[in-house]
Scaffold this motif. Structure first.
Motif, PDB file in Angstrom:
ATOM      1  N   SER A  13       0.849  -1.188   0.000  1.00 32.31           N
ATOM      2  CA  SER A  13       0.000   0.000   0.000  1.00 32.31           C
ATOM      3  C   SER A  13       0.890   1.245   0.000  1.00 32.31           C
ATOM      4  O   SER A  13       1.898   1.317   0.690  1.00 32.31           O
ATOM      5  CB  SER A  13      -0.935  -0.005   1.213  1.00 32.31           C
ATOM      6  OG  SER A  13      -0.185  -0.053   2.407  1.00 32.31           O
ATOM      7  N   GLY A  14       0.525   2.188  -0.804  1.00 29.11           N
ATOM      8  CA  GLY A  14       1.303   3.417  -0.908  1.00 29.11           C
ATOM      9  C   GLY A  14       2.445   3.338  -1.901  1.00 29.11           C
ATOM     10  O   GLY A  14       3.167   4.307  -2.092  1.00 29.11           O
ATOM     11  N   VAL A  15       2.651   2.199  -2.526  1.00 33.69           N
ATOM     12  CA  VAL A  15       3.708   2.046  -3.526  1.00 33.69           C
ATOM     13  C   VAL A  15       3.091   2.259  -4.902  1.00 33.69           C
ATOM     14  O   VAL A  15       2.146   1.575  -5.282  1.00 33.69           O
ATOM     15  CB  VAL A  15       4.372   0.648  -3.443  1.00 33.69           C
ATOM     16  CG1 VAL A  15       5.413   0.485  -4.536  1.00 33.69           C
ATOM     17  CG2 VAL A  15       4.967   0.423  -2.066  1.00 33.69           C
ATOM     18  N   GLU A  16       3.633   3.213  -5.637  1.00 36.64           N
ATOM     19  CA  GLU A  16       3.126   3.495  -6.974  1.00 36.64           C
ATOM     20  C   GLU A  16       3.563   2.390  -7.936  1.00 36.64           C
ATOM     21  O   GLU A  16       4.717   1.983  -7.915  1.00 36.64           O
ATOM     22  CB  GLU A  16       3.664   4.832  -7.470  1.00 36.64           C
ATOM     23  CG  GLU A  16       3.098   6.019  -6.735  1.00 36.64           C
ATOM     24  CD  GLU A  16       1.621   6.220  -6.992  1.00 36.64           C
ATOM     25  OE1 GLU A  16       1.197   6.039  -8.152  1.00 36.64           O
ATOM     26  OE2 GLU A  16       0.894   6.525  -6.033  1.00 36.64           O
ATOM     27  N   PRO A  17       2.666   1.905  -8.780  1.00 34.47           N
ATOM     28  CA  PRO A  17       3.048   0.882  -9.762  1.00 34.47           C
ATOM     29  C   PRO A  17       4.010   1.461 -10.799  1.00 34.47           C
ATOM     30  O   PRO A  17       3.930   2.641 -11.144  1.00 34.47           O
ATOM     31  CB  PRO A  17       1.733   0.470 -10.404  1.00 34.47           C
ATOM     32  CG  PRO A  17       0.727   1.471  -9.990  1.00 34.47           C
ATOM     33  CD  PRO A  17       1.264   2.238  -8.838  1.00 34.47           C
ATOM     34  N   LEU A  18       4.926   0.637 -11.270  1.00 29.86           N
ATOM     35  CA  LEU A  18       5.892   1.052 -12.279  1.00 29.86           C
ATOM     36  C   LEU A  18       5.496   0.461 -13.621  1.00 29.86           C
ATOM     37  O   LEU A  18       5.144  -0.707 -13.712  1.00 29.86           O
ATOM     38  CB  LEU A  18       7.297   0.545 -11.918  1.00 29.86           C
ATOM     39  CG  LEU A  18       7.874   0.998 -10.589  1.00 29.86           C
ATOM     40  CD1 LEU A  18       9.212   0.300 -10.351  1.00 29.86           C
ATOM     41  CD2 LEU A  18       8.059   2.493 -10.569  1.00 29.86           C
ATOM     42  N   TYR A  19       5.549   1.275 -14.663  1.00 33.01           N
ATOM     43  CA  TYR A  19       5.288   0.721 -15.985  1.00 33.01           C
ATOM     44  C   TYR A  19       6.554   0.099 -16.546  1.00 33.01           C
ATOM     45  O   TYR A  19       6.502  -0.660 -17.494  1.00 33.01           O
ATOM     46  CB  TYR A  19       4.705   1.762 -16.939  1.00 33.01           C
ATOM     47  CG  TYR A  19       5.570   2.970 -17.164  1.00 33.01           C
ATOM     48  CD1 TYR A  19       6.520   2.984 -18.169  1.00 33.01           C
ATOM     49  CD2 TYR A  19       5.434   4.087 -16.362  1.00 33.01           C
ATOM     50  CE1 TYR A  19       7.311   4.081 -18.366  1.00 33.01           C
ATOM     51  CE2 TYR A  19       6.226   5.190 -16.550  1.00 33.01           C
ATOM     52  CZ  TYR A  19       7.170   5.188 -17.558  1.00 33.01           C
ATOM     53  OH  TYR A  19       7.956   6.281 -17.748  1.00 33.01           O
ATOM     54  N   THR A  20       7.700   0.417 -15.954  1.00 34.23           N
ATOM     55  CA  THR A  20       8.955  -0.224 -16.297  1.00 34.23           C
ATOM     56  C   THR A  20       9.861  -0.162 -15.067  1.00 34.23           C
ATOM     57  O   THR A  20       9.858   0.845 -14.358  1.00 34.23           O
ATOM     58  CB  THR A  20       9.646   0.439 -17.508  1.00 34.23           C
ATOM     59  OG1 THR A  20      10.921  -0.163 -17.707  1.00 34.23           O
ATOM     60  CG2 THR A  20       9.835   1.924 -17.314  1.00 34.23           C
ATOM     61  N   PRO A  21      10.626  -1.191 -14.751  1.00 30.60           N
ATOM     62  CA  PRO A  21      11.503  -1.142 -13.584  1.00 30.60           C
ATOM     63  C   PRO A  21      12.540  -0.025 -13.674  1.00 30.60           C
ATOM     64  O   PRO A  21      13.008   0.475 -12.670  1.00 30.60           O
ATOM     65  CB  PRO A  21      12.186  -2.515 -13.593  1.00 30.60           C
ATOM     66  CG  PRO A  21      11.302  -3.384 -14.404  1.00 30.60           C
ATOM     67  CD  PRO A  21      10.621  -2.503 -15.384  1.00 30.60           C
ATOM     68  N   LEU A  22      12.871   0.394 -14.874  1.00 31.54           N
ATOM     69  CA  LEU A  22      13.853   1.451 -15.069  1.00 31.54           C
ATOM     70  C   LEU A  22      13.386   2.772 -14.466  1.00 31.54           C
ATOM     71  O   LEU A  22      14.195   3.583 -14.020  1.00 31.54           O
ATOM     72  CB  LEU A  22      14.137   1.605 -16.566  1.00 31.54           C
ATOM     73  CG  LEU A  22      15.314   2.475 -16.970  1.00 31.54           C
ATOM     74  CD1 LEU A  22      16.611   1.944 -16.352  1.00 31.54           C
ATOM     75  CD2 LEU A  22      15.434   2.527 -18.473  1.00 31.54           C
ATOM     76  N   SER A  23      12.074   2.987 -14.396  1.00 25.16           N
ATOM     77  CA  SER A  23      11.553   4.244 -13.867  1.00 25.16           C
ATOM     78  C   SER A  23      11.786   4.381 -12.363  1.00 25.16           C
ATOM     79  O   SER A  23      11.617   5.460 -11.812  1.00 25.16           O
ATOM     80  CB  SER A  23      10.068   4.391 -14.192  1.00 25.16           C
ATOM     81  OG  SER A  23       9.317   3.379 -13.565  1.00 25.16           O
ATOM     82  N   ALA A  24      12.200   3.313 -11.687  1.00 26.38           N
ATOM     83  CA  ALA A  24      12.509   3.393 -10.261  1.00 26.38           C
ATOM     84  C   ALA A  24      13.850   4.077 -10.019  1.00 26.38           C
ATOM     85  O   ALA A  24      14.084   4.616  -8.943  1.00 26.38           O
ATOM     86  CB  ALA A  24      12.514   1.998  -9.638  1.00 26.38           C
ATOM     87  N   VAL A  25      14.735   4.087 -11.006  1.00 23.57           N
ATOM     88  CA  VAL A  25      16.076   4.634 -10.808  1.00 23.57           C
ATOM     89  C   VAL A  25      16.350   5.878 -11.642  1.00 23.57           C
ATOM     90  O   VAL A  25      17.315   6.583 -11.379  1.00 23.57           O
ATOM     91  CB  VAL A  25      17.160   3.568 -11.107  1.00 23.57           C
ATOM     92  CG1 VAL A  25      17.104   2.455 -10.078  1.00 23.57           C
ATOM     93  CG2 VAL A  25      17.023   3.020 -12.505  1.00 23.57           C
ATOM     94  N   GLN A  26      15.538   6.137 -12.653  1.00 22.12           N
ATOM     95  CA  GLN A  26      15.754   7.334 -13.459  1.00 22.12           C
ATOM     96  C   GLN A  26      14.448   7.770 -14.096  1.00 22.12           C
ATOM     97  O   GLN A  26      13.495   6.995 -14.183  1.00 22.12           O
ATOM     98  CB  GLN A  26      16.811   7.088 -14.541  1.00 22.12           C
ATOM     99  CG  GLN A  26      16.365   6.151 -15.651  1.00 22.12           C
ATOM    100  CD  GLN A  26      17.479   5.843 -16.628  1.00 22.12           C
ATOM    101  OE1 GLN A  26      18.628   5.757 -16.235  1.00 22.12           O
ATOM    102  NE2 GLN A  26      17.142   5.672 -17.887  1.00 22.12           N
ATOM    103  N   GLN A  27      14.403   9.020 -14.531  1.00 22.94           N
ATOM    104  CA  GLN A  27      13.214   9.552 -15.187  1.00 22.94           C
ATOM    105  C   GLN A  27      13.103   8.951 -16.590  1.00 22.94           C
ATOM    106  O   GLN A  27      14.058   8.982 -17.358  1.00 22.94           O
ATOM    107  CB  GLN A  27      13.300  11.078 -15.279  1.00 22.94           C
ATOM    108  CG  GLN A  27      12.085  11.737 -15.852  1.00 22.94           C
ATOM    109  CD  GLN A  27      10.859  11.605 -14.965  1.00 22.94           C
ATOM    110  OE1 GLN A  27      10.982  11.463 -13.754  1.00 22.94           O
ATOM    111  NE2 GLN A  27       9.697  11.604 -15.567  1.00 22.94           N
TER     112      GLN A  27
END
Length: 99
Positions: A47-61
């Protein structure tokens, strides 16, 4: 959710696989291990974790490269269906093969 040998036999039958007893035992262990991982992952509070459309978006824009939704080809349906034996309302008609 632990599977039994009967479950593995049924899955193998549905997949049209013939498993030897030692293969069935190994498959049972592998499937139960997989389901164990899934259960552990399901237990994590996200809960409170935004879904990622790609794992790369967790480390860079990451910017999405979207294109305009525009028609780029002409409609060739009638031309493509000319050789069909039977067509109705733009759909191919085929004989019934399943009772």
């Amino acid at each position: 959710m632990a599977l039994t040998s009967d479950d593995v036999s049924r899955i193998a039958h549905l997949a049209r696989l013939e498993l030897k007893p030692e293969e069935q035992a190994a498959m049972l262990q592998q499937l139960n291990g997989f389901f164990g991982i899934v259960e552990r992952m399901s237990a994590v509070d996200t809960s409170g974790v935004e879904p990622l459309y790609t794992p790369l978006s967790a480390v860079q824009q990451v910017s999405l490269r979207l294109r305009d939704d525009a028609v780029t080809e002409a409609d060739h349906r009638a031309l493509n269906q000319r050789s069909a034996p039977a067509v109705e309302d733009g759909l191919f008609l085929v004989p019934k093969v399943i009772e």
